[in-house]
Design an enzyme around this catalytic site. Structure first.
Site, PDB file in Angstrom:
ATOM      1  N   LYS A 153       0.835  -1.191   0.000  1.00 21.85           N
ATOM      2  CA  LYS A 153       0.000   0.000   0.000  1.00 21.85           C
ATOM      3  C   LYS A 153       0.882   1.257   0.000  1.00 21.85           C
ATOM      4  CE  LYS A 153      -1.268   2.150   3.819  1.00 21.85           C
ATOM      5  NZ  LYS A 153      -0.188   2.739   4.661  1.00 21.85           N
ATOM      6  N   ASP A 198      -2.615  -5.573   2.705  1.00 19.73           N
ATOM      7  CA  ASP A 198      -3.051  -4.650   3.747  1.00 19.73           C
ATOM      8  C   ASP A 198      -2.664  -5.369   5.027  1.00 19.73           C
ATOM      9  OD1 ASP A 198      -4.577  -3.550   5.921  1.00 19.73           O
ATOM     10  OD2 ASP A 198      -5.704  -2.441   4.408  1.00 19.73           O
ATOM     11  N   HIS A 199      -1.597  -4.930   5.662  1.00 15.25           N
ATOM     12  CA  HIS A 199      -1.036  -5.781   6.712  1.00 15.25           C
ATOM     13  C   HIS A 199      -1.988  -5.946   7.899  1.00 15.25           C
ATOM     14  CE1 HIS A 199       0.317  -2.001   8.621  1.00 15.25           C
ATOM     15  NE2 HIS A 199       0.439  -2.688   9.732  1.00 15.25           N
ATOM     16  N   LYS A 246      -3.029  -9.468  10.610  1.00 12.43           N
ATOM     17  CA  LYS A 246      -2.966  -9.505  12.081  1.00 12.43           C
ATOM     18  C   LYS A 246      -3.929 -10.593  12.565  1.00 12.43           C
ATOM     19  CE  LYS A 246      -1.962  -4.559  12.735  1.00 12.43           C
ATOM     20  NZ  LYS A 246      -0.632  -4.480  13.294  1.00 12.43           N
ATOM     21  N   GLU A 292      -1.298   5.869  17.471  1.00  9.16           N
ATOM     22  CA  GLU A 292       0.125   5.530  17.634  1.00  9.16           C
ATOM     23  C   GLU A 292       0.821   6.633  18.381  1.00  9.16           C
ATOM     24  OE1 GLU A 292       1.791   3.726  13.778  1.00  9.16           O
ATOM     25  OE2 GLU A 292       0.438   5.305  13.135  1.00  9.16           O
ATOM     26  N   ASP A 296      -3.378   7.291   4.734  1.00  7.57           N
ATOM     27  CA  ASP A 296      -2.392   6.357   5.281  1.00  7.57           C
ATOM     28  C   ASP A 296      -3.051   5.222   6.071  1.00  7.57           C
ATOM     29  OD1 ASP A 296       0.413   5.709   5.762  1.00  7.57           O
ATOM     30  OD2 ASP A 296       0.054   6.285   7.845  1.00  7.57           O
ATOM     31  N   HIS A 355      -6.483   0.283   6.064  1.00  6.37           N
ATOM     32  CA  HIS A 355      -6.564  -0.574   7.250  1.00  6.37           C
ATOM     33  C   HIS A 355      -7.909  -0.459   7.970  1.00  6.37           C
ATOM     34  CE1 HIS A 355      -2.403  -0.881   6.446  1.00  6.37           C
ATOM     35  NE2 HIS A 355      -1.998   0.177   7.103  1.00  6.37           N
ATOM     36  N   LYS A 402      -1.506  10.014  14.925  1.00  9.63           N
ATOM     37  CA  LYS A 402      -0.070   9.934  15.215  1.00  9.63           C
ATOM     38  C   LYS A 402       0.157  10.747  16.481  1.00  9.63           C
ATOM     39  CE  LYS A 402       1.696   8.044  11.324  1.00  9.63           C
ATOM     40  NZ  LYS A 402       2.141   6.642  11.382  1.00  9.63           N
ATOM     41  N   LYS A 455      -0.245   3.891  22.322  1.00  8.84           N
ATOM     42  CA  LYS A 455      -0.483   3.107  21.104  1.00  8.84           C
ATOM     43  C   LYS A 455      -1.629   2.149  21.379  1.00  8.84           C
ATOM     44  CE  LYS A 455       1.745  -0.143  17.877  1.00  8.84           C
ATOM     45  NZ  LYS A 455       1.447   0.422  16.572  1.00  8.84           N
TER      46      LYS A 455
HETATM   47  C1  BG6 Z   1       1.226   1.717   7.932  1.00 12.46           C
HETATM   48  C2  BG6 Z   1       1.242   3.208   7.903  1.00 12.46           C
HETATM   49  O1  BG6 Z   1       0.460   1.207   6.878  1.00 12.46           O
HETATM   50  O2  BG6 Z   1       0.688   1.269   9.176  1.00 12.46           O
HETATM   51  C3  BG6 Z   1       2.054   3.755   9.058  1.00 12.46           C
HETATM   52  O3  BG6 Z   1       1.788   3.675   6.672  1.00 12.46           O
HETATM   53  C4  BG6 Z   1       1.559   3.188  10.358  1.00 12.46           C
HETATM   54  O4  BG6 Z   1       2.001   5.184   9.099  1.00 12.46           O
HETATM   55  C5  BG6 Z   1       1.427   1.678  10.298  1.00 12.46           C
HETATM   56  O5  BG6 Z   1       2.478   3.557  11.371  1.00 12.46           O
HETATM   57  C6  BG6 Z   1       0.737   1.147  11.528  1.00 12.46           C
HETATM   58  O6  BG6 Z   1       0.819  -0.239  11.565  1.00 12.46           O
HETATM   59  P1  BG6 Z   1       0.670  -1.031  12.931  1.00 12.46           P
HETATM   60  O7  BG6 Z   1       0.706  -2.457  12.508  1.00 12.46           O
HETATM   61  O8  BG6 Z   1       1.819  -0.631  13.789  1.00 12.46           O
HETATM   62  O9  BG6 Z   1      -0.632  -0.601  13.517  1.00 12.46           O
END
Ligand code: BG6
Length: 485
Positions: free
Chosen positions: A148, A177-178, A182, A216, A235, A240, A338, A343
């Site tokens: 992404k 989309d990581h 999860k 975060e 972002d 996500h 951010k 977090k």
């Molecule tokens: C990414 C964003 O896709 O996901 C980052 O580009 C963000 O800005 C990150 O920090 C957050 O991922 P996670 O897994 O730490 O929630």
């Protein structure tokens, strides 16, 4: 579940994502026996490096980013031997550097699985695909993973999808989309559909609202140049958080196959009630962090970090409605920040109060909190009898559960699962083209209205909960933020 042998070719191999996530993910999968001994990783980037030099960088990254219990010097050594490096600008047609890649890949059997991972700017995806085609790298066993963001709006996303699909078939394209990798995000499916106690009440009849938060503590780190062209909405929300929303709101898929789940999710994305430009001011909120204090240390505001003026948001909230019978007028609040004070990624389902004359007054809301990270697990707030009261007054009771593996091991990082799913050709946890485009279509009027500065930018000190305007925002639809942000 060892996979077939593979060659993983990473474009953007010197970048932050490769070092922080991709290499540690493959290492961990080797550690638990999922990577066959003759699998190889071929890093490519423009930097002039030898394989030896690249292995040294990879080793430093593993030392730095692997959790302590996973570090094993002998295994790291074994992993590094699988890595090769080719200096290559994937967008250039210069045959000489592509020859170097051929030389490495030719060492494997012709029918070996090849995964091309594009960890580069999305504007380069089409050009790299075209070169892979031009120089005959794309075999029937090849797949491509697209990191992404897929574009910056509907038009650019369509262009990228079109561009890549000139050279790869849709079933060869894995849009990552990581969040979907999860384990805890997949738990949304398990909690909803494997438990009648939730499944039976999962609708507007019983649910008052759903909050989806990803906050975060980090700022934009070294990524200001990228981030300033993106902002929180592009972002985090477009991808996500809308994926998490789709899993919360989808109808039961016919099965857990890739198309059933993705069909169910895309129906949600297409049913999102449009937010027309004249409603953007009331249905969204954007903010930027200013100087603040975190862990007793003064941290600079976004504009100071950037060293420039900017209208890019580092915090965003949207109120969404899913116009299906199940979700009639239930607000979904999607929020990301951010430099938040902590977090936390979580889904908070607030149930309607039960009006009952039995207890004199209504109990509190039942609340299900699905903690995606950290402290992965879930909490359920209930009403119970106050044991020390002579009358039948109620008090708050809580149930808590953890998603951690039973054997005490760490929850795998999302990239581990996804990178090997691409090898296996299993696309269920990747985004289909129509999902990307539907998500862009929904956020686009907000992006345009914000870009035209028709909605004021609010502010919050780094290390705080967010802008004070957020309270009034959610109160207009009768809710309050879950305190535990
Ligand atoms: C990414 C964003 O896709 O996901 C980052 O580009 C963000 O800005 C990150 O920090 C957050 O991922 P996670 O897994 O730490 O929630």
């Amino acid at each position: 579940q060892q996979t077939a042998p593979f060659d993983y070719v990473i474009f953007g191999a010197t970048g932050d994502l490769t070092m922080r996530k991709l290499l540690p993910a493959l290492y961990n999968q080797l550690r638990i026996g999922h990577v066959p001994e003759d699998a190889r990783i071929i890093g490519t980037a423009r930097s002039e490096l030898s394989t030896e030099e690249y292995r040294t960088r990879a080793q430093e990254a593993l030392e730095h980013f692997l959790p302590a219990p996973h570090k094993d010097a002998a295994l790291i050594e074994r992993f590094l031997k699988k890595i090769h490096y080719v200096t290559l600008d994937g967008t250039k047609e210069d045959p000489a550097s592509w020859d170097d890649l051929h030389t490495v890949l030719k060492q494997s059997p012709a029918d070996r699985i090849r995964v091309f991972y594009f960890s580069t700017a999305p504007q380069l995806f089409e050009a790299i695909s075209e070169n892979l085609h031009r120089f005959s790298f794309i075999t029937p066993q090849s797949r491509v993973v697209l990191e992404k963001p897929i574009g910056t709006d509907s038009a650019s996303a369509r262009a990228i999808n079109e561009g890549v699909s000139r050279f790869f078939k849709e079933e060869q394209i894995f849009r990552i989309d990581h969040y979907l990798g999860k384990e805890t995000v997949q738990d949304i499916i398990a909690l909803r559909f494997a438990n009648p106690v939730f499944n039976a009440v999962w609708s507007a009849e019983h649910i008052q609202s759903i909050q989806i938060t990803a906050a975060e503590t980090v700022g934009v780190e070294g990524r200001a140049a990228y981030y300033d062209t993106s902002g929180a909405l592009r972002d985090m929300i477009q991808n996500h958080l809308l994926q998490v929303l789709s899993l919360c709101a989808m109808e039961a898929p016919a099965d857990l196959g890739a198309d059933s789940v993705r069909d169910a999710k895309v129906k949600v994305l297409k049913a999102l009630r449009p937010i027309p430009p004249e409603k953007v001011a009331s249905e969204t909120l954007r903010a930027q962090y200013i100087t603040g204090t975190m862990d007793d240390v003064k941290v600079p505001g976004y504009l100071e970090e950037l060293g420039d003026n900017s209208n890019t948001e580092t915090y965003a909230v949207m109120r969404a409605y899913v116009d299906t019978p199940r979700w009639k007028d239930v607000p979904f609040y999607i929020r990301t920040a951010k430099r938040s004070h902590k977090k936390v990624s979580e889904v908070v389902v607030t149930f309607k109060k039960t009006a009952s004359s039995l207890f004199g007054k209504d109990g509190e809301h039942n609340r299900l909190v699905i903690r995606l990270q950290p402290n992965e697990g879930f909490g359920l707030a209930l009403n119970i009898k106050n044991p020390s009261a002579a009358d039948f007054s109620l008090q708050h009771g809580a149930m808590d559960g953890r998603f951690a593996p039973a054997d005490g091991s760490l929850i795998p990082d999302s990239y581990e699962r996804l990178m090997l799913d691409a090898v296996r050709g299993y696309p269920a946890l990747f985004i289909r083209r129509d999902e990307v485009e539907a998500a862009w279509a929904w956020v686009e009027p907000t992006l345009q209205t914000w870009a035209a500065n028709k909605v004021p930018m609010t502010h919050y000190p780094a290390g705080s909960y967010g802008p004070k305007e957020a309270r009034a925002f959610i109160a207009t639809t009768g809710d309050a933020w879950h305190e535990d942000m």
